[in-house]
Design an enzyme around this catalytic site. Structure first.
Site, short mmCIF file in Angstrom:
data_model
loop_
_atom_site.label_atom_id
_atom_site.label_comp_id
_atom_site.label_asym_id
_atom_site.label_seq_id
_atom_site.Cartn_x
_atom_site.Cartn_y
_atom_site.Cartn_z
N CYS A 178 3.54 -7.27 1.90
CA CYS A 178 2.55 -6.70 2.81
C CYS A 178 1.91 -7.84 3.59
O CYS A 178 1.34 -8.76 3.00
CB CYS A 178 1.51 -5.97 1.97
SG CYS A 178 0.08 -5.45 2.93
N ASN A 179 1.97 -7.77 4.90
CA ASN A 179 1.37 -8.81 5.74
C ASN A 179 -0.16 -8.82 5.63
O ASN A 179 -0.78 -9.87 5.67
CB ASN A 179 1.72 -8.58 7.22
CG ASN A 179 3.20 -8.73 7.49
OD1 ASN A 179 3.64 -9.74 8.00
ND2 ASN A 179 3.99 -7.73 7.14
N CYS A 234 3.94 -6.01 10.06
CA CYS A 234 3.53 -5.09 8.99
C CYS A 234 4.82 -4.52 8.42
O CYS A 234 5.68 -4.05 9.18
CB CYS A 234 2.66 -3.96 9.55
SG CYS A 234 2.38 -2.60 8.40
N THR A 235 4.97 -4.57 7.11
CA THR A 235 6.26 -4.15 6.53
C THR A 235 6.56 -2.67 6.78
O THR A 235 7.72 -2.29 6.87
CB THR A 235 6.29 -4.46 5.02
OG1 THR A 235 5.12 -3.91 4.39
CG2 THR A 235 6.34 -5.96 4.78
N TYR A 238 -4.25 -0.42 3.85
CA TYR A 238 -4.91 -1.71 3.66
C TYR A 238 -5.48 -2.23 4.99
O TYR A 238 -6.45 -2.97 5.02
CB TYR A 238 -3.91 -2.76 3.18
CG TYR A 238 -3.48 -2.69 1.73
CD1 TYR A 238 -4.11 -1.86 0.80
CD2 TYR A 238 -2.44 -3.50 1.28
CE1 TYR A 238 -3.69 -1.83 -0.53
CE2 TYR A 238 -2.02 -3.49 -0.03
CZ TYR A 238 -2.65 -2.65 -0.94
OH TYR A 238 -2.23 -2.65 -2.24
N GLY A 239 -4.80 -1.88 6.07
CA GLY A 239 -5.01 -2.54 7.36
C GLY A 239 -6.39 -2.43 7.96
O GLY A 239 -6.75 -3.19 8.84
N SER A 282 0.83 -1.21 0.00
CA SER A 282 0.00 0.00 0.00
C SER A 282 0.86 1.26 0.00
O SER A 282 0.33 2.36 -0.05
CB SER A 282 -0.90 0.01 1.23
OG SER A 282 -0.10 0.08 2.39
N1 DGL Z 1 2.55 -2.66 4.74
C1 DGL Z 1 1.33 -3.33 4.98
C2 DGL Z 1 1.44 -4.55 5.85
O1 DGL Z 1 2.50 -5.17 5.87
C3 DGL Z 1 0.04 -2.56 4.99
C4 DGL Z 1 -0.10 -1.36 5.84
C5 DGL Z 1 -1.44 -0.70 5.58
O2 DGL Z 1 -1.66 -0.28 4.44
O3 DGL Z 1 -2.28 -0.66 6.48
O4 DGL Z 1 0.52 -4.96 6.50
#
Ligand code: DGL
Length: 255
Positions: free
Chosen positions: A71-72, A176-177, A40-41, A9
């Site tokens: 992305c997790n 979360c990355t 995304y979260g 994201s």
């Molecule tokens: N970097 C994402 C992850 O690893 C998403 C963070 C987000 O957009 O909320 O979950």
């Protein structure tokens, strides 16, 4: 020549890309910086599958050989469905809960609300009932990092306000990355805790997939970043080039 597609994201997946570059994984990288749908979260599982599908289609049009969902959240909510829809190897990133349980009793899982509630994460945690897990509300953190990546005080203050009530923590799982960009601040709050991140696992898995499929690896690196929404501002472009230690071609508004 090997083309690797990546999705996140925003800037979180750059921590994975940096790991790949440092691990010597040469390729032409096509990175989808999905700022149109950030964050995304807090999205629903159905929305995340739809977002994953749209982004996979864009990467397929670039003829990528492998996709890394850096992305997790998207991995935990959509990777199995996407693997059923697309015929190319898809690598995901998951919170390294198991390694943390092997060394620690009290564990903080730092992840987005969607990742924390996913079946995948719940299953992993239920297999370690003798450990204590804590899930602070991190719903605002990815966005805070996206907007304040160069103002670490703001990130530190948010973490201090939201984490200090969790005492006697030995292990911190980065789920979360984006949070890879806040590890120093997390360590300031828990200097003695061990931080577990899954970047090295993704690099290893990528190398395995490259060898298994006998993909032809170029003797150069090229990174193209496509934002799906607004243009990434110039300071952030400089920051990201500096972070990776190489030049990046940026494109915006990918349809
Ligand atoms: N970097 C994402 C992850 O690893 C998403 C963070 C987000 O957009 O909320 O979950």
């Amino acid at each position: 020549m090997l083309k690797i597609g990546m999705i996140d994201s925003g800037m979180g997946g750059f921590s994975v890309l940096k790991g790949l570059i440092e691990g010597g994984v040469n390729a032409e990288y096509y990175y989808l910086y999905d700022n149109k749908y950030h964050p995304y979260g807090t999205k629903s599982p159905n929305e995340l599958v739809a977002i994953g599908y749209t982004n996979m289609q864009k990467l397929v049009e670039f003829n990528v050989d492998i996709v890394i969902i850096a992305c997790n959240t998207l991995t935990s909510r959509a990777v199995s469905q996407l693997r059923g829809m697309f015929d190319i190897p898809i690598i995901g990133v998951e919170p390294p809960i198991k390694p943390a349980t092997m060394q620690c009793e009290n564990i903080l899982l730092l992840a987005t609300p969607s990742t924390v509630k996913s079946d995948r994460v719940m299953e992993m945690m239920h297999s370690f009932t003798n450990k204590s897990f804590y899930f602070p509300d991190m719903s605002k953190l990815a966005n805070l990092i996206e907007e304040n990546y160069s103002n670490k005080d703001i990130i530190y203050r948010f973490l201090a306000d939201n984490l200090s009530k969790y005492k006697n923590i030995q292990g911190i799982v980065i789920g979360c990355t984006h949070y890879n960009f806040a590890v120093e601040e997390i360590q300031k709050i828990y200097p003695k805790a061990k931080v577990f991140s899954n970047t090295a696992g993704v690099v290893k898995r990528t190398q395995y997939i490259i060898n298994k499929n006998k993909f032809i690896v170029p003797n150069y690196l090229a990174v193209k970043v496509y934002s799906t929404g607004n243009e990434i501002d110039i300071e952030k472009k400089y920051f990201l080039c500096d972070y990776l230690g190489l030049g990046i071609e940026f494109y915006e508004n990918l349809k």
